[in-house]
Write a protein that holds these residues in place. Sequence first.
Motif, short mmCIF file in Angstrom:
data_model
loop_
_atom_site.label_atom_id
_atom_site.label_comp_id
_atom_site.label_asym_id
_atom_site.label_seq_id
_atom_site.Cartn_x
_atom_site.Cartn_y
_atom_site.Cartn_z
N LEU A 206 0.81 -1.22 0.00
CA LEU A 206 0.00 0.00 0.00
C LEU A 206 0.84 1.27 0.00
O LEU A 206 0.33 2.36 -0.26
N GLN A 207 2.14 1.14 0.27
CA GLN A 207 3.03 2.30 0.24
C GLN A 207 3.45 2.66 -1.18
O GLN A 207 4.04 3.72 -1.41
N ASN A 208 3.13 1.78 -2.14
CA ASN A 208 3.64 1.95 -3.50
C ASN A 208 2.55 2.47 -4.43
O ASN A 208 1.35 2.32 -4.18
N GLY A 209 2.99 3.08 -5.53
CA GLY A 209 2.05 3.62 -6.52
C GLY A 209 1.26 2.53 -7.19
O GLY A 209 1.85 1.61 -7.77
N PRO A 210 -0.08 2.57 -7.14
CA PRO A 210 -0.88 1.49 -7.73
C PRO A 210 -0.69 1.32 -9.23
O PRO A 210 -0.67 0.19 -9.73
N GLU A 211 -0.52 2.42 -9.97
CA GLU A 211 -0.29 2.29 -11.41
C GLU A 211 1.08 1.70 -11.69
O GLU A 211 1.25 0.89 -12.60
N ALA A 212 2.07 2.10 -10.88
CA ALA A 212 3.42 1.55 -11.04
C ALA A 212 3.42 0.05 -10.74
O ALA A 212 4.10 -0.73 -11.43
N ILE A 213 2.66 -0.36 -9.74
CA ILE A 213 2.56 -1.79 -9.42
C ILE A 213 1.94 -2.55 -10.59
O ILE A 213 2.44 -3.61 -11.00
N ALA A 214 0.83 -2.02 -11.13
CA ALA A 214 0.15 -2.70 -12.24
C ALA A 214 1.07 -2.81 -13.45
O ALA A 214 1.14 -3.86 -14.10
N ASP A 215 1.79 -1.73 -13.76
CA ASP A 215 2.71 -1.75 -14.90
C ASP A 215 3.84 -2.74 -14.67
O ASP A 215 4.24 -3.49 -15.57
N THR A 216 4.38 -2.74 -13.45
CA THR A 216 5.49 -3.65 -13.12
C THR A 216 5.06 -5.10 -13.22
O THR A 216 5.77 -5.94 -13.79
N LYS A 217 3.87 -5.41 -12.68
CA LYS A 217 3.39 -6.79 -12.75
C LYS A 217 3.18 -7.22 -14.19
O LYS A 217 3.54 -8.35 -14.57
N SER A 218 2.64 -6.34 -15.01
CA SER A 218 2.42 -6.66 -16.41
C SER A 218 3.75 -6.96 -17.11
O SER A 218 3.85 -7.92 -17.89
N LEU A 219 4.77 -6.16 -16.82
CA LEU A 219 6.08 -6.38 -17.43
C LEU A 219 6.69 -7.70 -16.96
O LEU A 219 7.33 -8.41 -17.75
N ILE A 220 6.51 -8.02 -15.68
CA ILE A 220 7.05 -9.28 -15.15
C ILE A 220 6.43 -10.47 -15.86
O ILE A 220 7.13 -11.45 -16.19
N LEU A 221 5.12 -10.40 -16.13
CA LEU A 221 4.41 -11.55 -16.69
C LEU A 221 4.63 -11.72 -18.18
O LEU A 221 4.35 -12.79 -18.72
N GLU A 222 5.12 -10.67 -18.86
CA GLU A 222 5.37 -10.80 -20.29
C GLU A 222 6.45 -11.84 -20.55
O GLU A 222 7.55 -11.76 -20.01
N GLY A 223 6.13 -12.81 -21.35
CA GLY A 223 7.11 -13.84 -21.67
C GLY A 223 7.23 -14.93 -20.63
O GLY A 223 8.08 -15.81 -20.74
N ALA A 224 6.37 -14.91 -19.58
CA ALA A 224 6.40 -15.97 -18.58
C ALA A 224 5.82 -17.24 -19.17
O ALA A 224 5.17 -17.24 -20.23
N PHE A 225 6.04 -18.38 -18.50
CA PHE A 225 5.50 -19.65 -18.99
C PHE A 225 3.98 -19.58 -19.14
O PHE A 225 3.42 -20.16 -20.06
N ALA A 226 3.33 -18.88 -18.22
CA ALA A 226 1.87 -18.82 -18.25
C ALA A 226 1.33 -17.84 -19.29
O ALA A 226 0.12 -17.77 -19.51
N ASP A 227 2.21 -17.08 -19.95
CA ASP A 227 1.80 -16.16 -21.01
C ASP A 227 1.76 -16.94 -22.32
O ASP A 227 2.65 -16.84 -23.16
N ILE A 228 0.72 -17.75 -22.48
CA ILE A 228 0.64 -18.63 -23.64
C ILE A 228 -0.50 -18.19 -24.55
O ILE A 228 -1.49 -17.60 -24.10
N PRO A 229 -0.38 -18.46 -25.86
CA PRO A 229 -1.45 -18.08 -26.79
C PRO A 229 -2.72 -18.88 -26.52
O PRO A 229 -2.68 -19.96 -25.92
N ASN A 230 -3.84 -18.35 -26.96
CA ASN A 230 -5.13 -19.00 -26.71
C ASN A 230 -5.18 -20.42 -27.24
O ASN A 230 -5.81 -21.29 -26.64
#
Length: 265
Positions: A206-230
């Motif tokens: 809660l001390q961190n910027g919510p938009e920065a958190i959302a952007d950071t999480k999105s960047l982390i998940l890009e290219g992860a194993f679970a980021d698979i095509p439909n």
Amino acid sequence: MTTSKTAGPVLWNVDAKGVAHVSFNRPDVNNAYNGELIEGVLEALDTLSNTEGLRAVLLTGNGKHFQAGADLKWINEVRNADLAENVRVSRATADAVRLLNLAPVPTVALVQGGCFGGGTGIVSACDVVIAADNAMFSIAEVRWGLTAAIIIPQLNDAIGVRQVRRYALTGERFDADTARRIGLVHEVVPLGELEAAGHRIIDHLLQNGPEAIADTKSLILEGAFADIPNESYNELVESHAAKRQSEEAAEGLLSFKEKRAARWG
């Protein structure tokens, strides 16, 4: 917009800080999941995704155990339905884990007691996992002639392919310290300190910027194993459903019902 649910297999409420408290609520069966619990998770995630000011999700299990995987009595009922129903059930289960994994706000899981099968998929989809020192884990599907197909991508992200190759093939149980060593959980605390540890993590978030958190999480998940095509996602769902209807699964589930060792082959 309703921001709470106080009855049913999944409970939730959103506090004044924007933290959603979500709890599995089938303690009489160790929070094993069935169709109603899956639908409850999907409903909670859908509602919370549209809740203004949401900052984090804290996930817990009521009773002695966090989540004991699938309700095998229910699984056996599903396997006797037609293929379309089996695919529908597998897709709903996969969607619940996938949506949790992709939630734009941080997700924190507090694990006590048993966390088996699909429960490991749930925690692998969370951003932060804290386990009590009495927690036990397993990726147990193979014991019943089933596969963990729909949670393998999240498990690969959480603990790496090398560890999945061991624990998803042996089905063995492992303790909280092992779960921490292989990366499934971040921290192990005494059972009596589990809730406080969760609130400590929430305070950091809660001390961190919510938009920065959302952007950071999105960047982390890009290219992860679970980021698979439909297409690949659909193949996992269909494989998961088909295996449930196999003769091997029939024997595995019967062995559970009869409390005996399975007779393979």
